[in-house]
Design a protein around this motif. Structure first.
Motif, mmCIF file in Angstrom:
data_model
loop_
_atom_site.group_PDB
_atom_site.id
_atom_site.type_symbol
_atom_site.label_atom_id
_atom_site.label_comp_id
_atom_site.label_asym_id
_atom_site.label_seq_id
_atom_site.Cartn_x
_atom_site.Cartn_y
_atom_site.Cartn_z
ATOM 1 N N VAL A 1 0.842 -1.205 0.000
ATOM 2 C CA VAL A 1 0.000 0.000 0.000
ATOM 3 C C VAL A 1 0.876 1.253 0.000
ATOM 4 N N MET A 2 1.892 1.285 0.858
ATOM 5 C CA MET A 2 2.788 2.438 0.905
ATOM 6 C C MET A 2 3.513 2.626 -0.423
ATOM 7 N N GLY A 3 3.919 1.519 -1.026
ATOM 8 C CA GLY A 3 4.562 1.598 -2.328
ATOM 9 C C GLY A 3 3.632 2.143 -3.396
ATOM 10 N N SER A 4 2.381 1.706 -3.374
ATOM 11 C CA SER A 4 1.391 2.155 -4.361
ATOM 12 C C SER A 4 1.078 3.637 -4.201
ATOM 13 N N ILE A 5 0.923 4.091 -2.954
ATOM 14 C CA ILE A 5 0.637 5.507 -2.699
ATOM 15 C C ILE A 5 1.799 6.372 -3.180
ATOM 16 N N ASN A 6 3.002 5.993 -2.796
ATOM 17 C CA ASN A 6 4.190 6.754 -3.183
ATOM 18 C C ASN A 6 4.311 6.863 -4.699
ATOM 19 N N ILE B 1 10.053 15.118 0.202
ATOM 20 C CA ILE B 1 9.213 14.728 1.345
ATOM 21 C C ILE B 1 8.973 13.225 1.373
ATOM 22 N N PHE B 2 8.565 12.670 0.222
ATOM 23 C CA PHE B 2 8.220 11.249 0.182
ATOM 24 C C PHE B 2 9.456 10.366 0.346
ATOM 25 N N VAL B 3 10.528 10.689 -0.374
ATOM 26 C CA VAL B 3 11.749 9.892 -0.237
ATOM 27 C C VAL B 3 12.300 10.024 1.179
ATOM 28 N N GLY B 4 12.282 11.263 1.698
ATOM 29 C CA GLY B 4 12.756 11.483 3.065
ATOM 30 C C GLY B 4 11.937 10.715 4.087
ATOM 31 N N PHE B 5 10.595 10.766 3.932
ATOM 32 C CA PHE B 5 9.725 10.061 4.877
ATOM 33 C C PHE B 5 9.914 8.549 4.786
ATOM 34 N N ASN B 6 9.929 8.022 3.565
ATOM 35 C CA ASN B 6 10.079 6.575 3.392
ATOM 36 C C ASN B 6 11.415 6.085 3.935
ATOM 37 N N LEU B 7 12.471 6.848 3.661
ATOM 38 C CA LEU B 7 13.788 6.462 4.162
ATOM 39 C C LEU B 7 13.862 6.568 5.681
ATOM 40 N N VAL C 1 20.203 3.851 -2.169
ATOM 41 C CA VAL C 1 19.058 4.760 -2.297
ATOM 42 C C VAL C 1 19.407 6.152 -1.784
ATOM 43 N N ALA C 2 20.074 6.208 -0.640
ATOM 44 C CA ALA C 2 20.449 7.504 -0.072
ATOM 45 C C ALA C 2 21.359 8.275 -1.025
ATOM 46 N N TYR C 3 22.295 7.573 -1.637
ATOM 47 C CA TYR C 3 23.202 8.229 -2.578
ATOM 48 C C TYR C 3 22.448 8.715 -3.807
ATOM 49 N N MET C 4 21.489 7.913 -4.273
ATOM 50 C CA MET C 4 20.724 8.254 -5.480
ATOM 51 C C MET C 4 19.923 9.536 -5.318
ATOM 52 N N TYR C 5 19.177 9.638 -4.222
ATOM 53 C CA TYR C 5 18.173 10.688 -4.107
ATOM 54 C C TYR C 5 18.523 11.826 -3.153
ATOM 55 N N LEU C 6 19.489 11.621 -2.278
ATOM 56 C CA LEU C 6 19.761 12.638 -1.268
ATOM 57 C C LEU C 6 21.104 13.330 -1.434
ATOM 58 N N VAL D 1 14.197 3.393 8.056
ATOM 59 C CA VAL D 1 15.535 3.319 8.671
ATOM 60 C C VAL D 1 15.437 3.388 10.194
ATOM 61 N N LEU D 2 14.570 4.240 10.711
ATOM 62 C CA LEU D 2 14.415 4.340 12.166
ATOM 63 C C LEU D 2 13.894 3.038 12.759
ATOM 64 N N VAL D 3 12.946 2.396 12.079
ATOM 65 C CA VAL D 3 12.441 1.098 12.544
ATOM 66 C C VAL D 3 13.578 0.084 12.590
ATOM 67 N N ILE D 4 14.393 0.067 11.549
ATOM 68 C CA ILE D 4 15.514 -0.876 11.485
ATOM 69 C C ILE D 4 16.559 -0.570 12.557
ATOM 70 N N ILE D 5 16.892 0.723 12.728
ATOM 71 C CA ILE D 5 17.912 1.104 13.719
ATOM 72 C C ILE D 5 17.471 0.735 15.129
ATOM 73 N N PHE D 6 16.243 1.107 15.498
ATOM 74 C CA PHE D 6 15.771 0.809 16.858
ATOM 75 C C PHE D 6 15.620 -0.698 17.076
ATOM 76 N N SER D 7 15.208 -1.423 16.027
ATOM 77 C CA SER D 7 15.103 -2.881 16.154
ATOM 78 C C SER D 7 16.461 -3.487 16.463
ATOM 79 N N TYR D 8 17.485 -3.023 15.759
ATOM 80 C CA TYR D 8 18.814 -3.600 15.952
ATOM 81 C C TYR D 8 19.507 -3.089 17.217
ATOM 82 N N ILE D 9 19.108 -1.932 17.711
ATOM 83 C CA ILE D 9 19.619 -1.491 19.020
ATOM 84 C C ILE D 9 19.155 -2.461 20.104
ATOM 85 N N TYR D 10 17.860 -2.804 20.068
ATOM 86 C CA TYR D 10 17.319 -3.754 21.049
ATOM 87 C C TYR D 10 17.899 -5.154 20.829
#
Length: 309
Positions: free
Chosen positions: A150-155, A201-207, A255-260, A211-220
């Motif tokens: 769904v997020m992919g389709s909206i974006n 906005i969209f690339v920033g939000f998606n990234l 992805v970060a290198y491509m768009y940011l 990324v925050l979900v992944i970072i916090f998951s791996y911190i725990y």
């Protein structure tokens, strides 16, 4: 481009890599091998997970969809790129360009959210193993995968709609090998400020969100591994995350290198190379990463090999 009406574009011409003609066939062979390897690897991964009862877990459910997503977004780009290497006609119809961007954008974005869902799965498996079957139930997994699509389709729908509602009067020649947003915006004679803002906005939000979900998951996860008294247990826990961490690092770094990255006049050729790595090479690498670095997948492959031979 239709004469007399600067906004009526019927096709685009894809310049590709601008390599000398004698190298076009070499590039064709290289990318054909990569594409076939990607298709065989990802389709094989899907079939392996479907047929092996030991792989009927949430982690492999997500991996199965990751393989499907990789197939979809590389297939939106690579066949046309291969055709342009050996054909004189390097055009793509306006409608074909719309479809290519829509499909690519949908599944490339879904890929990011699936990687985040896989990080959550690893967090629950390592930090809350007793409740893992309940927390990561089939229903929850289906919702996470559906949410990724769904997020992919909206974006993709937002970007595609805004991009192709512009007027094109400068040219209809794209300095790229597929219909990506930045080179399309460069052809527009309309004001593209809204498009650039939406892209950021969209690339920033998606990234950031994934990324925050992944970072916090791996911190725990790291905290839980450090608390383990057994060396064997901590190694096993880390080994289950190694493949995912490798895939995440490659995907998000590209992805970060491509768009940011800051825009530069000489950056277009670099962007093409990075785009190739992201859209063509990564879908080939993912099944290799998860098969070579995953004990369960290697054992399943051995069992399948014994059955076949």
């Amino acid at each position: 481009m239709t004469q007399g009406n600067s906004t009526k574009v019927t096709e685009f011409f894809l310049l590709g890599f601008g390599a000398p003609h004698r190298f076009q066939y070499v590039l064709f062979v290289i990318f054909l091998v990569i594409y076939v390897t990607s298709m065989v690897g990802n389709i094989g991964m899907i079939l392996l997970i479907k047929t092996d009862p030991r792989l009927q877990t949430p982690m492999y459910f997500f991996l199965q969809h990751l393989a499907f997503v990789d197939i979809c977004y590389t297939s939106a780009i690579t066949p046309k790129m291969l055709q342009n290497f050996i054909a004189e006609n390097i055009s793509i119809s306006f409608r074909g360009c719309v479809v290519q961007l829509l499909v690519y954008g949908t599944f490339a974005t879904s890929d990011a959210y699936l990687l985040a869902a896989m990080a959550v799965d690893r967090y629950v498996a390592i930090c809350n193993p007793l409740h893992y079957p309940t927390v990561m139930s089939r229903r929850v997994c289906i919702h996470l995968v559906a949410g990724s699509y769904v997020m992919g389709s909206i974006n993709a729908s937002v970007h595609t709609g805004f991009t192709f509602s512009l007027s094109f009067c400068k040219s209809n020649t794209l300095d790229h090998y597929f219909c990506d947003i930045p080179p399309i915006l460069a052809l527009s004679c309309s004001n593209t400020d809204i498009n650039v803002m939406l892209l950021a906005i969209f690339v920033g939000f998606n990234l950031m969100s994934t990324v925050l979900v992944i970072i916090f998951s791996y911190i725990y996860i790291l905290a839980a591994i450090l608390k383990m008294s057994s060396t064997t247990g901590s190694k096993k826990a880390f080994s289950t995350c190694a493949s995912h961490l490798t895939a995440v690092t490659i995907f998000y770094g590209t992805v970060a290198y491509m768009y940011l990255q800051p825009h530069a006049n000489d950056s277009q050729e670099n962007m093409k190379v990075v785009s190739v790595f992201y859209s063509v090479v990564i879908p080939m690498l993912n099944p290799l990463i998860y098969s070579l670095r995953n004990k369960e997948v290697k054992e399943a492959l051995k069992m399948m090999g014994k059955k076949l031979f």
